[in-house]
Design an enzyme around this catalytic site. Structure first.
Site, short mmCIF file in Angstrom:
data_model
loop_
_atom_site.label_atom_id
_atom_site.label_comp_id
_atom_site.label_asym_id
_atom_site.label_seq_id
_atom_site.Cartn_x
_atom_site.Cartn_y
_atom_site.Cartn_z
N ASP A 72 0.83 -1.20 0.00
CA ASP A 72 0.00 0.00 0.00
C ASP A 72 0.87 1.25 0.00
OD1 ASP A 72 -2.36 -1.47 0.08
OD2 ASP A 72 -2.41 -1.51 2.28
N TYR A 124 5.17 -10.46 6.76
CA TYR A 124 4.80 -9.06 6.91
C TYR A 124 5.10 -8.63 8.35
CZ TYR A 124 2.22 -10.10 2.66
OH TYR A 124 1.88 -10.49 1.39
#
Length: 121
Positions: free
Chosen positions: A51, A109
C-alpha cells in the site's frame, strides 16, 4: 527468457507497488528505468503488492526479455537510474514458467505501529 529481480524499497514517496493513474508507484518507477536501459518496454510482475507508504525489505518480481542479461553488469547501471529509495540486489534467469507471485513459498509481513510522534520515523 524470464528474469527474477530481488529488490528493496522505502515506500514513503510512493503510492504503493502497483502502477496507477495520477500517482507514482514503485512498479512504474522500476519499469521506466528497466525499459530505458534495455531499450524495450518492460512489464514487471511482483510477488505481492504494498500500500501507499509501505516499505519492502525484500521483494521479488519477474519480467521477460529476449536477450541474455548479466546481472553483475546491469545491477549497478539500473541502480544508478533508480532513485535512492529503490535498490536492486540481484537479477537472475529462471525457468520461463516461473512466476514471482504464484511460485512464492513464503511471505512475511511486519507491522510497526507508533502512537507517539518520533522525529526519526
Amino acid at each position: 527468457m524470464r528474469y527474477f529481480i530481488k529488490l528493496a524499497y522505502n515506500g514513503t514517496n510512493y503510492h504503493g507497488w502497483q502502477t496507477q493513474p495520477n500517482a507514482v508507484s514503485v512498479q512504474e518507477t522500476l519499469e521506466k528505468a528497466l525499459s530505458l536501459l534495455l531499450k524495450n518496454k518492460i512489464e514487471i510482475v511482483a510477488a505481492g503488492r504494498t500500500d501507499s507508504g509501505v516499505h519492502a525489505k525484500e521483494m521479488f518480481a519477474h519480467f521477460d526479455f529476449e536477450e541474455a542479461i548479466d546481472g553483475d553488469y546491469w545491477i549497478p547501471k539500473l541502480n544508478s537510474y533508480l532513485p535512492k529509495d529503490i535498490v536492486i540486489y540481484s537479477i537472475f534467469e529462471v525457468n520461463a514458467e516461473a512466476h514471482a507471485r504464484f511460485d512464492a513459498i513464503e511471505r512475511t509481513y511486519e507491522y510497526h505501529i507508533h502512537s507517539t510522534k518520533d522525529a526519526f520515523i
